[in-house]
Design an enzyme around this catalytic site. Sequence first.
Site, PDB file in Angstrom:
ATOM      1  N   MET A 125       0.833  -1.192   0.000  1.00  0.00           N
ATOM      2  CA  MET A 125       0.000   0.000   0.000  1.00  0.00           C
ATOM      3  C   MET A 125       0.872   1.248   0.000  1.00  0.00           C
ATOM      4  SD  MET A 125      -2.810  -1.656   2.596  1.00  0.00           S
ATOM      5  CE  MET A 125      -3.595  -0.139   3.060  1.00  0.00           C
ATOM      6  N   CYS A 126       1.153   1.794   1.181  1.00  0.00           N
ATOM      7  CA  CYS A 126       1.839   3.090   1.262  1.00  0.00           C
ATOM      8  C   CYS A 126       3.293   3.035   0.810  1.00  0.00           C
ATOM      9  CB  CYS A 126       1.718   3.641   2.674  1.00  0.00           C
ATOM     10  SG  CYS A 126       0.002   3.886   3.179  1.00  0.00           S
TER      11      CYS A 126
END
Length: 197
Positions: A125-126
Site C-alpha cells: 500500500m503506502c
Amino acid sequence: MTDSAQPVEIPPVDALIVVDVQSAFVTGTGAVPAAERLVDRTADLIARARRDGALVVHLQNDGPPGSEDEPHTPGWELHHPVEPGPLELVIRKPEDDGFRQTPLGGVLTGAGVRAVAVCGVMSEMCVQATARTALARGYRVVVPYDAHATQDVPAVPGVAGTIPAATASRVAAYALGSDAEVTAPAAAVTFTAPGKA
C-alpha cells in the site's frame, strides 16, 4: 534472499523515506508480523542516514475517524523518535502515496535529492505507492527487502488461501518493476548528503 546473504554493493542514496512506522502497526495486537525486525532495520537506517548527512523524512498516515491510526491517538504516534531539523522532518499524509496532497515532492526537489531509500509499512500500500511515484518522478529508488512489511493477506474461500505477509511484501516490491532496487538488504544501503547521490 535471507539476512545472512552476502550484502550487495549499491551506490549511496541521499534521502530516506520512512513510511508510516507508527505505533498501531509495529506494537501490540495490530503489529505486522516480524515487527521487531522491521523496527530494528528502520532504526538502523535512520541512524546511519543521520550520521551521513542524508535527508530523513518520516511519513505519518492520518487515518479516518475510528481507525487505529486516527490522528492524535496512541496508534497514530510515530514509533521512532524524530530529531527535527533541516535534514529531518515529519510529513503527514492523507492517502497511501506520500506525494499526494503533501509537500514531499517539493521537499525532495528543494534539497536536491536524487536517490531515495523507502522503508516502512504497509508494503503493498503506502510503501509501494510512495516508491512508485518516486520512480515516476525520476528518482533512483531502493526498497531494502528486510525494511518493509505488511500483514498476512486473508484467504478467499474458493479462490486462494492465506498469503503470508513476507510473500505479500516481496511481491509488492517486485511489482515496482526493474527500475526499483529491491534485492538489497537494509545493511547494504549507504547514505550521502543531498545532491551527492
